[in-house]
Scaffold this active site. Structure first.
Site, mmCIF file in Angstrom:
data_model
loop_
_atom_site.group_PDB
_atom_site.id
_atom_site.type_symbol
_atom_site.label_atom_id
_atom_site.label_comp_id
_atom_site.label_asym_id
_atom_site.label_seq_id
_atom_site.Cartn_x
_atom_site.Cartn_y
_atom_site.Cartn_z
ATOM 1 N N SER A 145 0.732 -1.326 -0.031
ATOM 2 C CA SER A 145 0.003 0.103 0.023
ATOM 3 C C SER A 145 0.852 1.371 0.112
ATOM 4 C CB SER A 145 -0.809 -0.017 1.139
ATOM 5 O OG SER A 145 -1.290 -1.238 1.689
ATOM 6 N N LYS B 55 7.930 1.895 9.218
ATOM 7 C CA LYS B 55 7.577 2.196 10.473
ATOM 8 C C LYS B 55 7.836 0.946 11.548
ATOM 9 C CE LYS B 55 4.658 5.984 9.311
ATOM 10 N NZ LYS B 55 3.278 6.686 9.175
ATOM 11 N N LYS C 65 4.205 4.119 17.658
ATOM 12 C CA LYS C 65 2.897 4.289 17.492
ATOM 13 C C LYS C 65 2.131 3.337 17.278
ATOM 14 C CE LYS C 65 2.449 4.574 13.063
ATOM 15 N NZ LYS C 65 1.544 3.984 12.201
ATOM 16 N N THR D 97 -3.262 6.912 13.618
ATOM 17 C CA THR D 97 -3.340 5.465 13.669
ATOM 18 C C THR D 97 -4.187 4.841 14.653
ATOM 19 O OG1 THR D 97 -0.865 5.785 13.071
ATOM 20 C CG2 THR D 97 -1.699 3.565 13.336
ATOM 21 N N GLU E 246 2.918 -3.755 11.618
ATOM 22 C CA GLU E 246 4.382 -3.695 12.360
ATOM 23 C C GLU E 246 4.296 -3.640 13.857
ATOM 24 O OE1 GLU E 246 7.109 -4.001 10.531
ATOM 25 O OE2 GLU E 246 7.025 -2.822 9.061
ATOM 26 N N HIS F 223 8.553 -7.897 -5.382
ATOM 27 C CA HIS F 223 9.249 -9.281 -5.469
ATOM 28 C C HIS F 223 8.323 -10.381 -6.203
ATOM 29 C CE1 HIS F 223 7.850 -11.128 -1.183
ATOM 30 N NE2 HIS F 223 6.978 -10.337 -2.053
ATOM 31 N N ARG F 224 7.015 -9.921 -6.541
ATOM 32 C CA ARG F 224 6.275 -10.878 -7.153
ATOM 33 C C ARG F 224 5.962 -10.520 -8.664
ATOM 34 N NH1 ARG F 224 1.352 -11.188 -5.352
ATOM 35 N NH2 ARG F 224 1.576 -9.630 -3.983
HETATM 36 N N1 NDP Z 1 0.078 1.593 4.732
HETATM 37 C C1 NDP Z 1 0.219 2.657 4.959
HETATM 38 O O1 NDP Z 1 -0.580 3.543 4.902
HETATM 39 C C2 NDP Z 1 1.566 3.024 5.494
HETATM 40 C C3 NDP Z 1 2.552 2.108 5.612
HETATM 41 N N2 NDP Z 1 3.675 2.438 6.302
HETATM 42 C C4 NDP Z 1 4.935 1.593 6.469
HETATM 43 O O2 NDP Z 1 5.263 1.220 5.357
HETATM 44 C C5 NDP Z 1 5.932 -0.197 5.556
HETATM 45 C C6 NDP Z 1 5.377 -1.076 4.436
HETATM 46 O O3 NDP Z 1 3.910 -0.995 4.741
HETATM 47 P P1 NDP Z 1 2.774 -1.447 3.685
HETATM 48 O O4 NDP Z 1 3.132 -0.878 2.338
HETATM 49 O O5 NDP Z 1 1.589 -0.608 4.014
HETATM 50 O O6 NDP Z 1 2.680 -2.833 3.685
HETATM 51 P P2 NDP Z 1 1.791 -3.892 2.662
HETATM 52 O O7 NDP Z 1 1.847 -5.103 3.688
HETATM 53 O O8 NDP Z 1 0.568 -3.023 2.326
HETATM 54 O O9 NDP Z 1 3.007 -4.284 1.799
HETATM 55 C C7 NDP Z 1 4.116 -4.813 2.012
HETATM 56 C C8 NDP Z 1 4.905 -5.149 0.750
HETATM 57 O O10 NDP Z 1 6.100 -5.510 0.972
HETATM 58 C C9 NDP Z 1 6.335 -6.991 0.347
HETATM 59 N N3 NDP Z 1 7.069 -7.645 1.078
HETATM 60 C C10 NDP Z 1 6.829 -8.576 2.049
HETATM 61 N N4 NDP Z 1 8.130 -9.166 2.308
HETATM 62 C C11 NDP Z 1 8.990 -8.855 1.464
HETATM 63 C C12 NDP Z 1 10.387 -9.321 1.191
HETATM 64 N N5 NDP Z 1 10.961 -10.054 1.845
HETATM 65 N N6 NDP Z 1 10.793 -8.717 0.050
HETATM 66 C C13 NDP Z 1 10.358 -8.074 -0.890
HETATM 67 N N7 NDP Z 1 9.027 -7.565 -0.647
HETATM 68 C C14 NDP Z 1 8.423 -7.879 0.752
HETATM 69 C C15 NDP Z 1 5.018 -7.538 0.084
HETATM 70 O O11 NDP Z 1 4.981 -8.461 -0.806
HETATM 71 P P3 NDP Z 1 3.798 -9.748 -0.725
HETATM 72 O O12 NDP Z 1 2.472 -9.123 -1.455
HETATM 73 O O13 NDP Z 1 4.439 -10.526 -1.396
HETATM 74 O O14 NDP Z 1 3.274 -9.960 0.681
HETATM 75 C C16 NDP Z 1 4.170 -6.164 -0.318
HETATM 76 O O15 NDP Z 1 4.325 -5.785 -1.515
HETATM 77 C C17 NDP Z 1 5.693 -0.468 6.945
HETATM 78 O O16 NDP Z 1 6.616 -0.386 7.728
HETATM 79 C C18 NDP Z 1 4.340 0.299 7.364
HETATM 80 O O17 NDP Z 1 4.381 0.746 8.869
HETATM 81 C C19 NDP Z 1 4.161 3.820 6.443
HETATM 82 C C20 NDP Z 1 3.194 4.900 6.411
HETATM 83 C C21 NDP Z 1 1.655 4.647 5.623
HETATM 84 O O1 13P Z 2 1.458 4.349 9.574
HETATM 85 C C1 13P Z 2 0.497 4.563 9.095
HETATM 86 C C2 13P Z 2 -0.411 5.752 9.065
HETATM 87 O O2 13P Z 2 0.676 7.101 9.126
HETATM 88 C C3 13P Z 2 -0.327 3.357 8.633
HETATM 89 O O3 13P Z 2 -0.682 2.552 9.863
HETATM 90 P P1 13P Z 2 -1.092 1.208 9.893
HETATM 91 O O4 13P Z 2 0.123 0.158 9.393
HETATM 92 O O5 13P Z 2 -1.613 0.875 11.165
HETATM 93 O O6 13P Z 2 -2.044 0.943 8.683
#
Ligand code: NDP
Ligand code: 13P
Length: 350
Positions: free
Chosen positions: A11, A106, A192, A249, A282, A32-33
């Site tokens: 996301s 995060k 957080k 959050t 996380e 990675h997919r």
């Molecule tokens: N979503 C949000 O609104 C926000 C998220 N964040 C932070 O961003 C980070 C990522 O979160 P988010 O994008 O939401 O997570 P998601 O769960 O939405 O996506 C994670 C992505 O990482 C991939 N992934 C998992 N393991 C690996 C690996 N070993 N190698 C390569 N790719 C991998 C997943 O692939 P697969 O589909 O194969 O599992 C997927 O594409 C977290 O630390 C989160 O806290 C920060 C701000 C906002």
């Molecule tokens: O960090 C985030 C918003 O700032 C997203 O939080 P979540 O990982 O709990 O969806």
């Protein structure tokens, strides 16, 4: 226009790619997919992670790290914290010139309990990185993808690098501030999520807004205590990446941490909850890290400790709330003042 490599097509990686594309940059979004990379390039969607959203044609999906990194001006890492080191080890071989490293993760690394910038500095040799920047703040991917007004901070010990990251992402719906306190920004952003799990639990238990306001405020107090002990600037915690991100959050239905906590509060088991989520939560592993760091650094973190016990020792969330409410009588501000005084003494002695 610059080419930017975004590694991690969940996301947040996808939403950040949309911001960069809106700013006129060419984005190589690495997954990675292969199937997901093809979907991004051919259909301009990422249905699993941002359903219903159409991606810019300036975002090209790829499962080839070398192709993503070739001629890139910066790399933006957005994989779950537990995958960060593994991805860094893979990209190490692909780097031909020093790059600006920005991450939006995060979490704390499980096992080592290191911050993400520390992991990047350990894995990427100095001659292959110009600087390390963290991007953090109250920013749900779902809202950013709709161009809803959002503010974040980019933090680095290298202010010039932070300004470069600010220039890459800043636009009319994505307002970016700089901050020189990378420790505080990383700790606030990661911890957080533990408190958001707790907020979800309170809602799942059917408690009201009083309880949640208390959790957010006292949660921030203990995050600040740990962060300050780790070298952060105390004021960072009342900024976007501390209080700001805690508010969003703990109160948004978009939050995966809140949603997971909510199910736990309703009596579901952790494994079942994580299986249903299908996205990274996380706060679970970060609770383990914060619990260990608090012990090691001798910092009182009662909320984190109770949430840890709910997650890993089978404690009922209601019992955790009762124990928090019945702790010894305390002064509200004195422990914070004490940790500030300790910081001043440490800095004076250094
Ligand atoms: N979503 C949000 O609104 C926000 C998220 N964040 C932070 O961003 C980070 C990522 O979160 P988010 O994008 O939401 O997570 P998601 O769960 O939405 O996506 C994670 C992505 O990482 C991939 N992934 C998992 N393991 C690996 C690996 N070993 N190698 C390569 N790719 C991998 C997943 O692939 P697969 O589909 O194969 O599992 C997927 O594409 C977290 O630390 C989160 O806290 C920060 C701000 C906002
Ligand atoms: O960090 C985030 C918003 O700032 C997203 O939080 P979540 O990982 O709990 O969806």
């Amino acid at each position: 226009m610059k080419k930017i490599a975004v590694l991690g097509a969940g996301s947040w990686g996808t939403a950040l790619s949309m911001v960069l594309a809106d700013n006129g940059h060419q984005v190589a979004l690495w997954s990675h997919r292969k199937m997901q990379a093809d979907e991004i390039s051919e259909k301009h969607t990422n249905e699993k992670y941002l359903p219903g959203v159409t991606l810019s044609e300036h975002i090209v999906g790829t499962d080839n790290l070398q192709a993503a990194l070739d001629r890139a001006a910066a790399v933006v890492l957005v994989v779950p914290a537990k995958a960060m080191r593994d991805v860094l080890k893979q990209i190490n071989h692909c780097l031909k010139q020093p790059l600006l490293f920005i991450h939006g993760v995060k979490g704390i690394e499980p096992g080592s309990f290191k911050r993400m910038s520390e992991v990047i500095e350990e894995e990427i040799p100095e001659e292959l990185r110009t600087a390390v920047v963290v991007l953090s703040g109250p920013s749900h991917a779902e809202e950013v993808s709709l161009c809803h007004p959002t503010t974040v901070a980019v933090a680095s010990t290298d202010l010039v690098a932070a300004k470069k990251a600010q220039d890459l992402f800043f636009n009319h719906y994505f307002r970016v501030y700089t901050n020189e306190d990378i420790v505080g920004v990383e700790i606030g952003g990661a911890l957080k999520n533990i408190i958001a799990l707790g907020a979800g639990m309170l809602d799942g238990l059917g408690f009201g807004d009083n309880a949640k306001a208390a959790l957010i405020t006292r949660g921030l107090a203990e995050i600040s205590r740990l962060g300050t002990k780790m070298g952060a600037h105390p004021l960072t915690f009342i900024g976007l990446t501390g209080m700001g991100d805690l508010i969003v959050t703990c109160t948004s239905v978009h939050s995966r941490n809140w949603r997971a906590g909510n199910m736990l509060g309703k009596g579901e088991k952790l494994d079942a909850v994580l299986n249903q989520m299908g996205m990274v939560v996380e706060g679970v592993r970060t609770a383990e890290a914060a619990y260990a760091l608090a012990k090691k650094l001798n910092v009182e973190m009662p909320i984190t400790s109770e949430i840890y016990q709910v997650l890993f020792d089978g404690k009922h969330p209601k019992e955790a709330v009762e124990e928090l409410m019945c702790r010894d009588k305390k002064d509200e501000i004195a422990p914070l003042t004490h940790s500030l005084e300790e910081k001043i003494v440490r800095e004076h002695e250094a």
